[in-house]
Design an enzyme around this catalytic site. Sequence first.
Site, PDB file in Angstrom:
ATOM      1  CE  LYS A 277      -4.170  -1.531   0.433  1.00 12.40           C
ATOM      2  NZ  LYS A 277      -5.328  -1.231   1.028  1.00 12.40           N
TER       3      LYS A 277
ATOM      4  NE  ARG B 182      -5.187  -6.459   0.029  1.00 13.42           N
ATOM      5  CZ  ARG B 182      -4.101  -5.977   0.018  1.00 13.42           C
ATOM      6  NH1 ARG B 182      -3.322  -6.821  -1.157  1.00 13.42           N
ATOM      7  NH2 ARG B 182      -3.703  -4.821   0.281  1.00 13.42           N
TER       8      ARG B 182
END
Length: 118
Positions: free
Chosen positions: A62, A97
Amino acid sequence: MVDMMVYCSQRVRQLRELGQKDIIIDPGFGFAKTLDQNYELLAHVDLLRQLGLPILIGVSRKRMVYQLLGTTPEESLNGTTVLHTLCLSKGCADIIRVHDVGACVEAVKICRKMSLES
């Protein structure tokens, strides 16, 4: 974080009223949050345990990782693994995840061995 707790608890209540039983809490790292807001959420994500539901951590590659480190998403494996380890050590990651499964499996194994994750 109070806003997040209120939001999540309201949504959980609505889902339960609709008969849903399989509910997972995803704090939404990276979605409509600044870098500082993401790390504030990460620092207090364990508070979501109060909802009594599994928590999904999705920080892999991210912007909150690679922007802080000055790298690219492809170069953010080390930072991602650090965040996974921190979440495991806080006991706030039931589901992670990932993009890099092997690195995450290693982090989980080490945390379990060190009794940081139950």
